[in-house]
Design a protein around this motif. Structure first.
Motif, PDB file in Angstrom:
ATOM      1  N   SER A  76    -154.040 -16.173  -2.883  1.00 57.05           N
ATOM      2  CA  SER A  76    -154.024 -17.089  -4.021  1.00 57.05           C
ATOM      3  C   SER A  76    -153.479 -18.430  -3.573  1.00 57.05           C
ATOM      4  N   LYS A  77    -153.745 -19.453  -4.400  1.00 58.08           N
ATOM      5  CA  LYS A  77    -153.153 -20.764  -4.152  1.00 58.08           C
ATOM      6  C   LYS A  77    -151.799 -20.810  -4.841  1.00 58.08           C
ATOM      7  N   TRP A  78    -150.828 -21.422  -4.154  1.00 59.60           N
ATOM      8  CA  TRP A  78    -149.466 -21.530  -4.661  1.00 59.60           C
ATOM      9  C   TRP A  78    -149.039 -22.991  -4.634  1.00 59.60           C
ATOM     10  N   THR A  79    -148.412 -23.450  -5.709  1.00 53.83           N
ATOM     11  CA  THR A  79    -147.912 -24.814  -5.807  1.00 53.83           C
ATOM     12  C   THR A  79    -146.406 -24.801  -5.562  1.00 53.83           C
ATOM     13  N   VAL A  80    -145.971 -25.569  -4.579  1.00 57.83           N
ATOM     14  CA  VAL A  80    -144.546 -25.619  -4.254  1.00 57.83           C
ATOM     15  C   VAL A  80    -143.798 -26.369  -5.350  1.00 57.83           C
ATOM     16  N   ASP A  81    -142.741 -25.753  -5.842  1.00 55.60           N
ATOM     17  CA  ASP A  81    -141.862 -26.342  -6.852  1.00 55.60           C
ATOM     18  C   ASP A  81    -140.763 -27.091  -6.105  1.00 55.60           C
ATOM     19  N   THR A  82    -140.939 -28.413  -5.954  1.00 58.96           N
ATOM     20  CA  THR A  82    -139.995 -29.195  -5.153  1.00 58.96           C
ATOM     21  C   THR A  82    -138.604 -29.267  -5.789  1.00 58.96           C
ATOM     22  N   ALA A  83    -138.490 -29.008  -7.088  1.00 60.49           N
ATOM     23  CA  ALA A  83    -137.172 -28.993  -7.727  1.00 60.49           C
ATOM     24  C   ALA A  83    -136.351 -27.774  -7.308  1.00 60.49           C
ATOM     25  N   HIS A  84    -137.032 -26.747  -6.807  1.00 61.45           N
ATOM     26  CA  HIS A  84    -136.354 -25.528  -6.367  1.00 61.45           C
ATOM     27  C   HIS A  84    -136.637 -25.234  -4.891  1.00 61.45           C
ATOM     28  N   SER A  85    -136.963 -26.272  -4.134  1.00 64.50           N
ATOM     29  CA  SER A  85    -137.272 -26.132  -2.714  1.00 64.50           C
ATOM     30  C   SER A  85    -136.549 -27.234  -1.948  1.00 64.50           C
ATOM     31  N   SER A  86    -136.383 -27.031  -0.639  1.00 65.81           N
ATOM     32  CA  SER A  86    -135.713 -28.046   0.170  1.00 65.81           C
ATOM     33  C   SER A  86    -136.158 -27.973   1.625  1.00 65.81           C
ATOM     34  N   ILE A  87    -136.108 -29.144   2.268  1.00 66.86           N
ATOM     35  CA  ILE A  87    -136.318 -29.245   3.717  1.00 66.86           C
ATOM     36  C   ILE A  87    -135.083 -29.936   4.270  1.00 66.86           C
ATOM     37  N   ASP A  88    -134.223 -29.157   4.902  1.00 65.82           N
ATOM     38  CA  ASP A  88    -132.943 -29.634   5.411  1.00 65.82           C
ATOM     39  C   ASP A  88    -132.925 -29.582   6.933  1.00 65.82           C
ATOM     40  N   PHE A  89    -132.025 -30.369   7.537  1.00 64.83           N
ATOM     41  CA  PHE A  89    -131.892 -30.375   8.987  1.00 64.83           C
ATOM     42  C   PHE A  89    -130.447 -30.680   9.372  1.00 64.83           C
ATOM     43  N   SER A  90    -130.117 -30.376  10.612  1.00 69.28           N
ATOM     44  CA  SER A  90    -128.824 -30.770  11.169  1.00 69.28           C
ATOM     45  C   SER A  90    -129.018 -31.147  12.628  1.00 69.28           C
ATOM     46  N   VAL A  91    -128.145 -32.056  13.104  1.00 71.22           N
ATOM     47  CA  VAL A  91    -128.201 -32.534  14.485  1.00 71.22           C
ATOM     48  C   VAL A  91    -126.778 -32.804  14.957  1.00 71.22           C
ATOM     49  N   LYS A  92    -126.501 -32.537  16.217  1.00 68.04           N
ATOM     50  CA  LYS A  92    -125.183 -32.803  16.789  1.00 68.04           C
ATOM     51  C   LYS A  92    -124.896 -34.290  16.769  1.00 68.04           C
ATOM     52  N   HIS A  93    -123.659 -34.635  16.433  1.00 71.02           N
ATOM     53  CA  HIS A  93    -123.216 -36.026  16.417  1.00 71.02           C
ATOM     54  C   HIS A  93    -121.985 -36.150  17.312  1.00 71.02           C
ATOM     55  N   MET A  94    -122.043 -37.064  18.266  1.00 70.62           N
ATOM     56  CA  MET A  94    -120.956 -37.349  19.198  1.00 70.62           C
ATOM     57  C   MET A  94    -120.515 -36.107  19.981  1.00 70.62           C
ATOM     58  N   MET A  95    -121.389 -35.129  20.102  1.00 69.19           N
ATOM     59  CA  MET A  95    -121.132 -33.912  20.871  1.00 69.19           C
ATOM     60  C   MET A  95    -120.037 -33.030  20.249  1.00 69.19           C
ATOM     61  N   VAL A  96    -119.560 -33.372  19.034  1.00 73.29           N
ATOM     62  CA  VAL A  96    -118.436 -32.627  18.468  1.00 73.29           C
ATOM     63  C   VAL A  96    -118.675 -32.113  17.057  1.00 73.29           C
ATOM     64  N   SER A  97    -119.658 -32.652  16.352  1.00 76.69           N
ATOM     65  CA  SER A  97    -119.878 -32.229  14.971  1.00 76.69           C
ATOM     66  C   SER A  97    -121.365 -32.258  14.676  1.00 76.69           C
ATOM     67  N   LYS A  98    -121.722 -31.931  13.444  1.00 76.40           N
ATOM     68  CA  LYS A  98    -123.123 -31.948  13.036  1.00 76.40           C
ATOM     69  C   LYS A  98    -123.293 -32.851  11.821  1.00 76.40           C
ATOM     70  N   VAL A  99    -124.377 -33.604  11.817  1.00 78.46           N
ATOM     71  CA  VAL A  99    -124.773 -34.374  10.647  1.00 78.46           C
ATOM     72  C   VAL A  99    -125.913 -33.605   9.992  1.00 78.46           C
ATOM     73  N   LYS A 100    -125.828 -33.457   8.683  1.00 79.30           N
ATOM     74  CA  LYS A 100    -126.869 -32.757   7.937  1.00 79.30           C
ATOM     75  C   LYS A 100    -127.618 -33.736   7.061  1.00 79.30           C
ATOM     76  N   GLY A 101    -128.857 -33.409   6.794  1.00 82.58           N
ATOM     77  CA  GLY A 101    -129.659 -34.249   5.931  1.00 82.58           C
ATOM     78  C   GLY A 101    -130.819 -33.469   5.356  1.00 82.58           C
ATOM     79  N   ALA A 102    -131.627 -34.170   4.571  1.00 82.84           N
ATOM     80  CA  ALA A 102    -132.774 -33.551   3.920  1.00 82.84           C
ATOM     81  C   ALA A 102    -133.864 -34.588   3.725  1.00 82.84           C
TER      82      ALA A 102
END
Length: 178
Positions: free
Chosen positions: A4-30
């Protein structure tokens, strides 16, 4: 079930990421703006077709100066490359409700094959709308240098300001189209 075809509900969905910052912590975003086309039997993703389109300018790391730098030519260059896409090419079942989803990621003018681990989270009827809903979680890693995103700054203590590996976490809720 059938495909079936499905429509993504962006209000209940997310695309998140994280990356090392200064070799000591992580920055997160979306990424706040995205859409997806999913044709699938949610109980057997092996025959699914999955396409994502992400508006790269919608990046949000909770710091406007950093977000503007990420939109610039140093990183995403959103004026020339406004969209990141994913198109599935192969899906393999690895366990009950677990899959490896491989597809072409296009970012910054470069297309590479990437694989994500995907979990089928379940199927339910929405008590508010009556629509059939499905949920999936996905995780994966990208190397930003693979996509020509190489801006960095050396640290006085050794290492670099921004890590190369980006960890991605995706949560999807989708409604079955009538």
């Amino acid at each position: 079930m059938t495909i079936s075809k499905w429509t993504v509900d962006t209000a209940h969905s997310s695309i998140d990421f994280s990356v090392k910052h200064m070799m000591v912590s992580k920055v997160k975003g979306a990424f706040q703006q995205f859409n997806a086309s999913v044709e699938a039997d949610p109980t057997d993703l092996t025959t699914a077709t999955i396409d994502f389109n992400i508006d790269v300018a919608s990046i949000d790391t909770r710091n406007s100066d950093r977000d503007n730098h990420l939109r610039s030519a140093d990183f995403f260059d959103v004026e020339n490359y406004p969209t990141m896409t994913f198109k599935s090419t192969n899906i393999t079942k690895t366990d009950d409700d677990e899959y490896k989803v491989t597809g072409d990621v296009t970012l910054h003018g470069v297309t590479r094959s990437e694989t994500f681990s995907v979990t089928f989270e379940g199927l339910a009827k929405d008590p508010m709308s009556g629509a059939e809903k499905v949920g999936f979680s996905a995780t994966g890693k990208l190397k930003r240098s693979d996509y020509g995103l190489t801006w960095n700054a050396a640290l006085e203590t050794g290492g670099v300001l921004v890590g190369d590996e980006i960890k991605v976490a995706i949560e999807i809720e989708a409604a079955k189209e009538a």
